[in-house]
Structure formats: structure tokens, C-alpha cells
Design a protein around this motif. Structure first.
Motif, mmCIF file in Angstrom:
data_model
loop_
_atom_site.group_PDB
_atom_site.id
_atom_site.type_symbol
_atom_site.label_atom_id
_atom_site.label_comp_id
_atom_site.label_asym_id
_atom_site.label_seq_id
_atom_site.Cartn_x
_atom_site.Cartn_y
_atom_site.Cartn_z
ATOM 1 N N GLN A 100 0.828 -1.203 0.000
ATOM 2 C CA GLN A 100 0.000 0.000 0.000
ATOM 3 C C GLN A 100 0.869 1.263 0.000
ATOM 4 O OE1 GLN A 100 -2.199 -1.224 3.598
ATOM 5 N NE2 GLN A 100 -4.064 -0.861 2.396
ATOM 6 N N ASP A 150 -2.171 9.060 3.014
ATOM 7 C CA ASP A 150 -3.464 9.173 2.342
ATOM 8 C C ASP A 150 -3.465 8.237 1.133
ATOM 9 O OD1 ASP A 150 -5.758 9.904 0.919
ATOM 10 O OD2 ASP A 150 -5.575 12.021 1.482
ATOM 11 N N LEU A 151 -3.962 7.033 1.334
ATOM 12 C CA LEU A 151 -3.960 6.041 0.264
ATOM 13 C C LEU A 151 -4.853 6.449 -0.899
ATOM 14 C CD1 LEU A 151 -4.067 2.727 2.374
ATOM 15 C CD2 LEU A 151 -2.072 3.887 1.393
ATOM 16 N N GLU A 152 -5.985 7.084 -0.602
ATOM 17 C CA GLU A 152 -6.909 7.484 -1.661
ATOM 18 C C GLU A 152 -6.278 8.502 -2.600
ATOM 19 O OE1 GLU A 152 -10.752 8.654 -0.257
ATOM 20 O OE2 GLU A 152 -11.014 6.801 0.883
ATOM 21 N N ARG A 153 -5.508 9.428 -2.047
ATOM 22 C CA ARG A 153 -4.840 10.452 -2.865
ATOM 23 C C ARG A 153 -3.468 9.998 -3.354
ATOM 24 N NH1 ARG A 153 -4.702 15.490 0.589
ATOM 25 N NH2 ARG A 153 -3.478 16.261 -1.155
#
Length: 171
Positions: A100, A150-153
Motif C-alpha cells: 500500500q 493518504d492512500l486514496e490520494r
């Protein structure tokens, strides 16, 4: 996405055991008897773990159907992989799997891009390997230095003291 969990090294003994260079944070689970592992090259697998044991700090694994040193030698250099979709979530919002983090953009708190996470090392303390051009910088993966993931970004923020991200910088 396939994740590397190990690489087969030299044979150990005459009965098909091989040493495995571990590349997972959970070797007891990944190399449990009965676990099936895909391989790279794919033609070598899948391999099913028959048994495993630690010997002098090295993981020794015997795979089903690998019963002699010659067959074990044929597997040398084979990479063992799993599908990232097969990994359950950690359940802790402040805990991350290596896959991740690898590839995330690294910025300063001011938003200045300073590199990208190219690897995660586990040497008593987790270290992020941040690629800066052709150079790598090691950043301890602790909340005080890495306050935002911030994995989403697709980014993480490193709030580094002077000199950490640029070893040539005066401290």
C-alpha cells in the motif's frame, strides 16, 4: 496486483528443502503448510508448502512434489507471489501493508513533492525508502515524521528535520 513474499534460494540437504529469502511481514502465515503460492516465472508453480522450519535464522521450506536436491535446485531464484486481493484489511487505520505504501508520492507538509516510496525495510524499525531522482533516502516510518498517509490520494507527508531528505543539506 501480485506481491512478492519470498525468493527461493539454495537447496538445503538432500530431501528437497530450500532456503527462502523472506519478503513478507507474516512468514508464518504465508508459508504455513498447505499454503499455495504462485511463482514468477509462472511455469514453476503454483507451489504448495508441505513443511517449513527456521534454521539459524533462515526459513527452510519443503514444497509438495519437491523430494530431492536436484528438483530443489531447479527452483532456485524463483520468486514466490500472492495476489494482493487475498490480504485482509489490517483493521487499524494507522497500520499499512508494504504494497500500500510503495509507489506513494512523498511530499513535505507544504505540499512540495520530494520523491516516491520505492520500498519498505523492516530492520527493527520500519524504514521507508524514498526515491529522490537517482538517490534513495531512508525515512523512519513513525507518526512524528510521517503524520499523513493518504492512500486514496496516493501520497504521504514527511515532516522531516533538516538533512533527513537531503543528506547533502547542512544540519
Amino acid at each position: 496486483m501480485q506481491l512478492v513474499v519470498g525468493r527461493i534460494g539454495r537447496p538445503h540437504g538432500l530431501r528437497g528443502d530450500v532456503s527462502v529469502e523472506v519478503r513478507t511481514d507474516d512468514p508464518d502465515r504465508r508459508f504455513a503448510p498447505g499454503a499455495a503460492l504462485a511463482t514468477d516465472p509462472a511455469s514453476a508453480g503454483p507451489l504448495v508448502v508441505a513443511s517449513r522450519r527456521w534454521h539459524s535464522g533462515v526459513l527452510l521450506v519443503r514444497f509438495e512434489g519437491v523430494t530431492d536436491r536436484d528438483r530443489a535446485e531447479e527452483l532456485r531464484g524463483t520468486t514466490l507471489v500472492i495476489d494482493s486481493a487475498d490480504i485482509p484489511p489490517t483493521g487499524d487505520p494507522d497500520e499499512f501493508y508494504d504494497h500500500q505504501l510503495i509507489g506513494l508520492a512523498v511530499t513535505t507538509p507544504d505540499g512540495e513533492r520530494v520523491g516516491e516510496v520505492s520500498d519498505v525495510l523492516h530492520h527493527g524499525q520500519d524504514l521507508l525508502v524514498v526515491r529522490r531522482g537517482r538517490d534513495d533516502v531512508l525515512v523512519p516510518f513513525v507518526k512524528a515524521l510521517v503524520p499523513v498517509v493518504d492512500l486514496e490520494r496516493g501520497l504521504l507527508v514527511v515532516d522531516a528535520p533538516p538533512g533527513l531528505l537531503d543528506p547533502d543539506e547542512s544540519v
